[in-house]
Design a protein around this motif. Structure first.
Motif, PDB file in Angstrom:
ATOM      1  N   ARG A 121       0.821  -1.213   0.000  1.00  0.00           N
ATOM      2  CA  ARG A 121       0.000   0.000   0.000  1.00  0.00           C
ATOM      3  C   ARG A 121       0.856   1.264   0.000  1.00  0.00           C
ATOM      4  NH1 ARG A 121      -4.457  -2.012   4.417  1.00  0.00           N
ATOM      5  NH2 ARG A 121      -5.932  -2.966   2.947  1.00  0.00           N
ATOM      6  N   HIS A 122       2.048   1.176   0.553  1.00  0.00           N
ATOM      7  CA  HIS A 122       2.949   2.333   0.582  1.00  0.00           C
ATOM      8  C   HIS A 122       3.759   2.478  -0.705  1.00  0.00           C
ATOM      9  CE1 HIS A 122       3.002   2.602   5.283  1.00  0.00           C
ATOM     10  NE2 HIS A 122       1.840   2.929   4.741  1.00  0.00           N
ATOM     11  N   GLY A 123       3.495   1.611  -1.680  1.00  0.00           N
ATOM     12  CA  GLY A 123       4.164   1.739  -2.976  1.00  0.00           C
ATOM     13  C   GLY A 123       5.627   1.345  -2.953  1.00  0.00           C
ATOM     14  N   ILE A 124       5.990   0.376  -2.101  1.00  0.00           N
ATOM     15  CA  ILE A 124       7.387  -0.042  -1.968  1.00  0.00           C
ATOM     16  C   ILE A 124       7.837  -0.886  -3.162  1.00  0.00           C
ATOM     17  CG2 ILE A 124       9.016  -1.327  -0.506  1.00  0.00           C
ATOM     18  CD1 ILE A 124       7.991   1.223   0.751  1.00  0.00           C
ATOM     19  N   PHE A 125       6.888  -1.524  -3.857  1.00  0.00           N
ATOM     20  CA  PHE A 125       7.233  -2.475  -4.913  1.00  0.00           C
ATOM     21  C   PHE A 125       6.786  -1.995  -6.297  1.00  0.00           C
ATOM     22  CE2 PHE A 125       6.501  -4.752  -0.958  1.00  0.00           C
ATOM     23  CZ  PHE A 125       7.666  -5.491  -0.844  1.00  0.00           C
ATOM     24  N   THR A 126       7.472  -2.540  -7.311  1.00  0.00           N
ATOM     25  CA  THR A 126       7.036  -2.353  -8.693  1.00  0.00           C
ATOM     26  C   THR A 126       6.694  -3.721  -9.260  1.00  0.00           C
ATOM     27  OG1 THR A 126       9.285  -2.553  -9.605  1.00  0.00           O
ATOM     28  CG2 THR A 126       8.506  -0.336  -9.020  1.00  0.00           C
ATOM     29  N   LEU A 127       5.708  -3.752 -10.135  1.00  0.00           N
ATOM     30  CA  LEU A 127       5.299  -4.978 -10.810  1.00  0.00           C
ATOM     31  C   LEU A 127       5.513  -4.779 -12.307  1.00  0.00           C
ATOM     32  CD1 LEU A 127       3.943  -7.794 -10.650  1.00  0.00           C
ATOM     33  CD2 LEU A 127       1.750  -6.636 -10.956  1.00  0.00           C
ATOM     34  N   ASN A 128       6.437  -5.521 -12.860  1.00  0.00           N
ATOM     35  CA  ASN A 128       6.797  -5.377 -14.280  1.00  0.00           C
ATOM     36  C   ASN A 128       7.174  -3.942 -14.627  1.00  0.00           C
ATOM     37  OD1 ASN A 128       6.160  -8.122 -14.630  1.00  0.00           O
ATOM     38  ND2 ASN A 128       4.021  -7.643 -15.038  1.00  0.00           N
ATOM     39  N   GLY A 129       7.884  -3.287 -13.700  1.00  0.00           N
ATOM     40  CA  GLY A 129       8.379  -1.941 -13.944  1.00  0.00           C
ATOM     41  C   GLY A 129       7.408  -0.834 -13.587  1.00  0.00           C
ATOM     42  N   HIS A 130       6.212  -1.171 -13.122  1.00  0.00           N
ATOM     43  CA  HIS A 130       5.206  -0.166 -12.788  1.00  0.00           C
ATOM     44  C   HIS A 130       4.916  -0.200 -11.285  1.00  0.00           C
ATOM     45  CE1 HIS A 130       4.351   0.512 -17.048  1.00  0.00           C
ATOM     46  NE2 HIS A 130       4.333  -0.813 -17.187  1.00  0.00           N
ATOM     47  N   LYS A 131       4.800   0.965 -10.683  1.00  0.00           N
ATOM     48  CA  LYS A 131       4.507   1.060  -9.259  1.00  0.00           C
ATOM     49  C   LYS A 131       3.099   0.518  -8.989  1.00  0.00           C
ATOM     50  CE  LYS A 131       4.245   4.420  -5.480  1.00  0.00           C
ATOM     51  NZ  LYS A 131       4.405   5.854  -5.108  1.00  0.00           N
ATOM     52  N   VAL A 132       2.981  -0.290  -7.947  1.00  0.00           N
ATOM     53  CA  VAL A 132       1.682  -0.865  -7.584  1.00  0.00           C
ATOM     54  C   VAL A 132       1.414  -0.619  -6.104  1.00  0.00           C
ATOM     55  CG1 VAL A 132       1.579  -2.653  -9.353  1.00  0.00           C
ATOM     56  CG2 VAL A 132       2.809  -3.100  -7.232  1.00  0.00           C
ATOM     57  N   ASP A 133       0.137  -0.456  -5.759  1.00  0.00           N
ATOM     58  CA  ASP A 133      -0.243  -0.267  -4.357  1.00  0.00           C
ATOM     59  C   ASP A 133      -1.562  -0.968  -4.039  1.00  0.00           C
ATOM     60  OD1 ASP A 133      -1.982   1.326  -5.749  1.00  0.00           O
ATOM     61  OD2 ASP A 133      -1.433   3.201  -4.763  1.00  0.00           O
ATOM     62  N   ILE A 134      -1.845  -2.070  -4.767  1.00  0.00           N
ATOM     63  CA  ILE A 134      -3.081  -2.821  -4.570  1.00  0.00           C
ATOM     64  C   ILE A 134      -2.728  -4.216  -4.064  1.00  0.00           C
ATOM     65  CG2 ILE A 134      -5.187  -3.687  -5.649  1.00  0.00           C
ATOM     66  CD1 ILE A 134      -4.834  -1.545  -7.804  1.00  0.00           C
ATOM     67  N   PRO A 135      -2.902  -4.483  -2.767  1.00  0.00           N
ATOM     68  CA  PRO A 135      -2.518  -5.788  -2.203  1.00  0.00           C
ATOM     69  C   PRO A 135      -3.259  -6.976  -2.805  1.00  0.00           C
ATOM     70  CG  PRO A 135      -2.860  -4.172  -0.467  1.00  0.00           C
ATOM     71  CD  PRO A 135      -3.374  -3.548  -1.730  1.00  0.00           C
ATOM     72  N   SER A 136      -4.504  -6.777  -3.257  1.00  0.00           N
ATOM     73  CA  SER A 136      -5.307  -7.889  -3.758  1.00  0.00           C
ATOM     74  C   SER A 136      -5.056  -8.203  -5.232  1.00  0.00           C
ATOM     75  CB  SER A 136      -6.796  -7.579  -3.568  1.00  0.00           C
ATOM     76  OG  SER A 136      -7.154  -6.407  -4.292  1.00  0.00           O
ATOM     77  N   LEU A 137      -4.161  -7.481  -5.865  1.00  0.00           N
ATOM     78  CA  LEU A 137      -3.875  -7.712  -7.284  1.00  0.00           C
ATOM     79  C   LEU A 137      -3.418  -9.147  -7.510  1.00  0.00           C
ATOM     80  CD1 LEU A 137      -2.087  -5.203  -9.591  1.00  0.00           C
ATOM     81  CD2 LEU A 137      -1.398  -7.583  -9.663  1.00  0.00           C
ATOM     82  N   GLN A 138      -3.928  -9.775  -8.564  1.00  0.00           N
ATOM     83  CA  GLN A 138      -3.587 -11.163  -8.876  1.00  0.00           C
ATOM     84  C   GLN A 138      -2.373 -11.219  -9.806  1.00  0.00           C
ATOM     85  OE1 GLN A 138      -5.703 -14.360  -8.129  1.00  0.00           O
ATOM     86  NE2 GLN A 138      -5.828 -12.941  -6.412  1.00  0.00           N
ATOM     87  N   VAL A 139      -1.315 -11.890  -9.363  1.00  0.00           N
ATOM     88  CA  VAL A 139      -0.112 -11.993 -10.181  1.00  0.00           C
ATOM     89  C   VAL A 139      -0.296 -13.064 -11.250  1.00  0.00           C
ATOM     90  CG1 VAL A 139       1.350 -11.234  -8.282  1.00  0.00           C
ATOM     91  CG2 VAL A 139       0.996 -13.684  -8.665  1.00  0.00           C
ATOM     92  N   VAL A 146       9.798  -6.136  -7.851  1.00  0.00           N
ATOM     93  CA  VAL A 146      11.076  -5.565  -7.426  1.00  0.00           C
ATOM     94  C   VAL A 146      10.836  -4.536  -6.334  1.00  0.00           C
ATOM     95  CG1 VAL A 146      13.147  -4.317  -8.172  1.00  0.00           C
ATOM     96  CG2 VAL A 146      12.021  -5.901  -9.747  1.00  0.00           C
ATOM     97  N   VAL A 147      11.722  -4.513  -5.332  1.00  0.00           N
ATOM     98  CA  VAL A 147      11.679  -3.484  -4.297  1.00  0.00           C
ATOM     99  C   VAL A 147      12.308  -2.216  -4.854  1.00  0.00           C
ATOM    100  CG1 VAL A 147      12.387  -2.849  -1.961  1.00  0.00           C
ATOM    101  CG2 VAL A 147      11.903  -5.239  -2.508  1.00  0.00           C
ATOM    102  N   ASN A 148      11.610  -1.090  -4.740  1.00  0.00           N
ATOM    103  CA  ASN A 148      12.166   0.172  -5.225  1.00  0.00           C
ATOM    104  C   ASN A 148      13.535   0.419  -4.602  1.00  0.00           C
ATOM    105  OD1 ASN A 148       9.973   0.901  -6.862  1.00  0.00           O
ATOM    106  ND2 ASN A 148       8.859   1.731  -5.117  1.00  0.00           N
ATOM    107  N   GLU A 149      14.455   0.944  -5.413  1.00  0.00           N
ATOM    108  CA  GLU A 149      15.836   1.112  -4.958  1.00  0.00           C
ATOM    109  C   GLU A 149      15.940   1.980  -3.710  1.00  0.00           C
ATOM    110  OE1 GLU A 149      20.209   2.329  -6.803  1.00  0.00           O
ATOM    111  OE2 GLU A 149      18.435   2.283  -8.079  1.00  0.00           O
TER     112      GLU A 149
END
Length: 208
Positions: A121-139, A146-149
């Motif tokens: 929710r705090h936007g710590i991760f990117t999914l396929n290069g895009h910032k995500v903040d939705i915990p329920s998103l289905q991979v 990736v963890v933001n640098e």
């Protein structure tokens, strides 16, 4: 949104199983479920024979609380799993496993699913290069998390990576700890879920 603010160890004791809600603490001798393996409360030690309905309800509550999902959302997962091809109960567990917060936890970037949910929710991760903040998103297969640098020095992430060796990483995920990166190699299978779950009880409960 509803939030549980009481002691999390009471949930494990109520359900009679380790749900790993406290992260690495659950692997130590401080685990409340190991020290007091009975339900909390004044009558927790009393031996009660559960009815058939109570057994099904407890199984549903155990799974729902383990993944940190509210009743309405959990029911939605069940109905979508029921309409999909395959075995309903297994479809349900696979859907819960594919949640982004669960995948972050499984990869060892968080000590618990609740902590993983907060980090997402705090936007710590990117999914396929895009910032995500939705915990329920289905991979999906091939997704790269990736963890933001700028967030790689967060203490909780370092602590979680140290704990992954104790709980292990599922075979359907691949993690490069040095690069703070994880890849979804395949979809989760029923055998990948080690926690004892009788999903048929959940199916019977919602089928009544």
């Amino acid at each position: 949104m509803a939030k549980y603010n009481d002691a999390k160890c009471r949930i494990c004791r109520r359900e009679g199983a380790k749900l790993f809600l406290k992260g690495d603490r659950c692997f130590t001798d401080k685990c409340a479920q190991d020290r007091r393996p009975y339900a909390p409360g004044q009558h927790g030690r009393a031996r009660k024979k559960l009815s058939e309905y109570a057994l099904m309800l407890r199984e549903k509550q155990k799974v729902r609380r383990m993944y940190g999902v509210l009743e309405k959302q959990f029911r939605g997962y069940f109905y979508s799993s029921d309409m999909a091809k395959g075995v309903t109960g297994e479809n349900l567990l696979k859907t819960l496993e594919r949640r982004l917060d669960n995948v972050v936890y499984r990869m060892g970037f968080a000590n618990s699913r609740a902590q993983a949910r907060q980090l997402v929710r705090h936007g710590i991760f990117t999914l396929n290069g895009h910032k995500v903040d939705i915990p329920s998103l289905q991979v999906k297969v091939g997704d790269v998390i990736v963890v933001n640098e700028k967030n790689r020095k967060i203490p909780v992430i370092a602590d979680a990576q140290g704990a992954i060796a104790r709980r292990g990483c599922p075979v359907w995920l691949e993690v490069d700890g040095a690069a703070f990166k994880g890849i979804v190699k395949a979809l989760p299978q029923r055998d990948d879920i080690q926690t004892p779950i009788n999903e048929s009880f959940i199916v019977e409960l919602y089928s009544k």
